[in-house]
Design an enzyme around this catalytic site. Structure first.
Site, PDB file in Angstrom:
ATOM      1  N   ARG A 207       1.093  12.396  -8.482  1.00 41.86           N
ATOM      2  CA  ARG A 207       1.687  11.065  -8.261  1.00 41.86           C
ATOM      3  C   ARG A 207       3.120  10.986  -8.783  1.00 41.86           C
ATOM      4  NH1 ARG A 207      -2.620   7.622  -6.761  1.00 41.86           N
ATOM      5  NH2 ARG A 207      -4.585   8.000  -7.826  1.00 41.86           N
TER       6      ARG A 207
ATOM      7  N   ASP B 113      -4.167   4.845   6.497  1.00 45.11           N
ATOM      8  CA  ASP B 113      -4.705   6.036   7.146  1.00 45.11           C
ATOM      9  C   ASP B 113      -5.707   5.561   8.198  1.00 45.11           C
ATOM     10  OD1 ASP B 113      -5.111   8.895   7.246  1.00 45.11           O
ATOM     11  OD2 ASP B 113      -6.934   8.639   6.080  1.00 45.11           O
TER      12      ASP B 113
ATOM     13  N   GLU C   5       0.844  -1.202   0.000  1.00 48.18           N
ATOM     14  CA  GLU C   5       0.000   0.000   0.000  1.00 48.18           C
ATOM     15  C   GLU C   5       0.877   1.248   0.000  1.00 48.18           C
ATOM     16  OE1 GLU C   5      -2.479   1.619  -0.553  1.00 48.18           O
ATOM     17  OE2 GLU C   5      -4.306   1.003   0.441  1.00 48.18           O
ATOM     18  N   ASP C   6       0.314   2.352  -0.453  1.00 44.23           N
ATOM     19  CA  ASP C   6       1.049   3.612  -0.372  1.00 44.23           C
ATOM     20  C   ASP C   6       0.980   4.175   1.049  1.00 44.23           C
ATOM     21  OD1 ASP C   6      -1.690   4.210  -0.569  1.00 44.23           O
ATOM     22  OD2 ASP C   6      -1.455   5.736  -2.105  1.00 44.23           O
TER      23      ASP C   6
ATOM     24  N   PHE D  17      -1.893  15.894   4.947  1.00 45.05           N
ATOM     25  CA  PHE D  17      -2.150  15.260   3.660  1.00 45.05           C
ATOM     26  C   PHE D  17      -0.907  15.347   2.794  1.00 45.05           C
ATOM     27  CE2 PHE D  17      -3.940  14.339  -0.440  1.00 45.05           C
ATOM     28  CZ  PHE D  17      -4.828  13.319  -0.125  1.00 45.05           C
TER      29      PHE D  17
HETATM   30  P1  IMP Z   1      -7.518   4.098   4.656  1.00 50.70           P
HETATM   31  O1  IMP Z   1      -8.512   3.089   4.196  1.00 50.70           O
HETATM   32  O2  IMP Z   1      -8.173   5.257   5.375  1.00 50.70           O
HETATM   33  O3  IMP Z   1      -6.379   3.528   5.441  1.00 50.70           O
HETATM   34  O4  IMP Z   1      -7.017   4.833   3.378  1.00 50.70           O
HETATM   35  C1  IMP Z   1      -6.062   4.436   2.579  1.00 50.70           C
HETATM   36  C2  IMP Z   1      -6.133   5.254   1.295  1.00 50.70           C
HETATM   37  O5  IMP Z   1      -6.492   6.634   1.510  1.00 50.70           O
HETATM   38  C3  IMP Z   1      -4.756   5.295   0.702  1.00 50.70           C
HETATM   39  O6  IMP Z   1      -4.511   4.190  -0.137  1.00 50.70           O
HETATM   40  C4  IMP Z   1      -4.766   6.620  -0.040  1.00 50.70           C
HETATM   41  O7  IMP Z   1      -5.297   6.425  -1.334  1.00 50.70           O
HETATM   42  C5  IMP Z   1      -5.699   7.505   0.703  1.00 50.70           C
HETATM   43  N1  IMP Z   1      -4.964   8.468   1.564  1.00 50.70           N
HETATM   44  C6  IMP Z   1      -4.987   8.553   2.905  1.00 50.70           C
HETATM   45  N2  IMP Z   1      -4.199   9.540   3.361  1.00 50.70           N
HETATM   46  C7  IMP Z   1      -3.638  10.095   2.267  1.00 50.70           C
HETATM   47  C8  IMP Z   1      -2.683  11.177   2.085  1.00 50.70           C
HETATM   48  O8  IMP Z   1      -2.178  11.834   3.004  1.00 50.70           O
HETATM   49  N3  IMP Z   1      -2.340  11.449   0.801  1.00 50.70           N
HETATM   50  C9  IMP Z   1      -2.845  10.761  -0.267  1.00 50.70           C
HETATM   51  N4  IMP Z   1      -3.721   9.747  -0.137  1.00 50.70           N
HETATM   52  C10 IMP Z   1      -4.113   9.417   1.123  1.00 50.70           C
HETATM   53 MG    MG Z   2      -4.754   4.417  -2.377  1.00 52.05          MG
END
Ligand code: IMP
Ligand code: MG
Length: 180
Positions: A166, A104, A100-101, A153
């Protein structure tokens, strides 16, 4: 990159720091799975840049595959994540490393973990470039973490804001006026 740097407030993690950390994670995965043929799964689109660098630092035979998960932003608080595009490889009895990138809230990875549980992998490991632990709503812990990041962010190195940024080579914080 002049045209997109104008929207950037500051660089949070440099190219050199990223490259060094990616090498370290690749070495750790190599060491942990000696003798195995692994499957590396990239969660599109955000992890594509990280994944392509990471696999070249892993000295193991591997298959790679990609999946697309829906964003839950417009759905109810249940946080149900849907698979828009699934992998094609059969992962039963295989060592899977999902890439994963950023983690969050953790809802995406929590749901993906449930999905892979059903598939009876030999091992299922989570590798994330960035971890924003402060925001966690679902119980997810990554096995390999590039960097812990504050609750800001970030964009670049695969991460986007509205689909853009990106292609920045660093992890950057956007200027607040971009959101307003
Ligand atoms: P989660 O399900 O809330 O853990 O979200 C994961 C996804 O939210 C990541 O794969 C990102 O696509 C997006 N995301 C969350 N925080 C950021 C950020 O700071 N920058 C860019 N994308 C984010
Ligand atoms: Mg993502």
């Amino acid at each position: 990159m002049e045209k997109i740097y104008k929207d950037i407030e500051r660089v949070l993690i440099s190219k050199e720091e990223i490259a060094k950390r990616v090498k370290e994670i690749g070495a750790a995965i190599t060491k942990d799975f000696v003798g195995e043929e692994i499957v590396v799964v990239s969660v599109l689109k955000g992890s594509s840049v990280f994944m392509s660098d990471l696999i070249r630092e892993i000295d193991l035979p591997m298959d790679i595959d990609f999946l697309v998960a829906s964003s839950y932003e417009n759905t109810t608080s249940s946080g149900n994540v849907q698979i828009i595009k699934d992998i094609n490889i059969d992962v039963e009895n295989r060592v899977v490393i999902i890439v994963e990138d950023i983690i969050d809230s953790g809802l995406t990875m929590y749901n993906l973990t449930q999905l892979f549980n059903v598939r009876k992998c030999k091992e299922f490991k989570i590798c994330t470039l960035l971890d924003k632990q402060e925001r966690r709503r679902a119980p997810v812990k990554a096995d390999y973490i590039g960097f812990d990041v504050p609750n800001e962010f970030v964009v670049g190195y695969g991460l986007d804001y509205n689909g853009k940024y990106r292609n920045l080579p660093e992890i950057c914080v956007l200027k607040p006026e971009i959101y307003e």
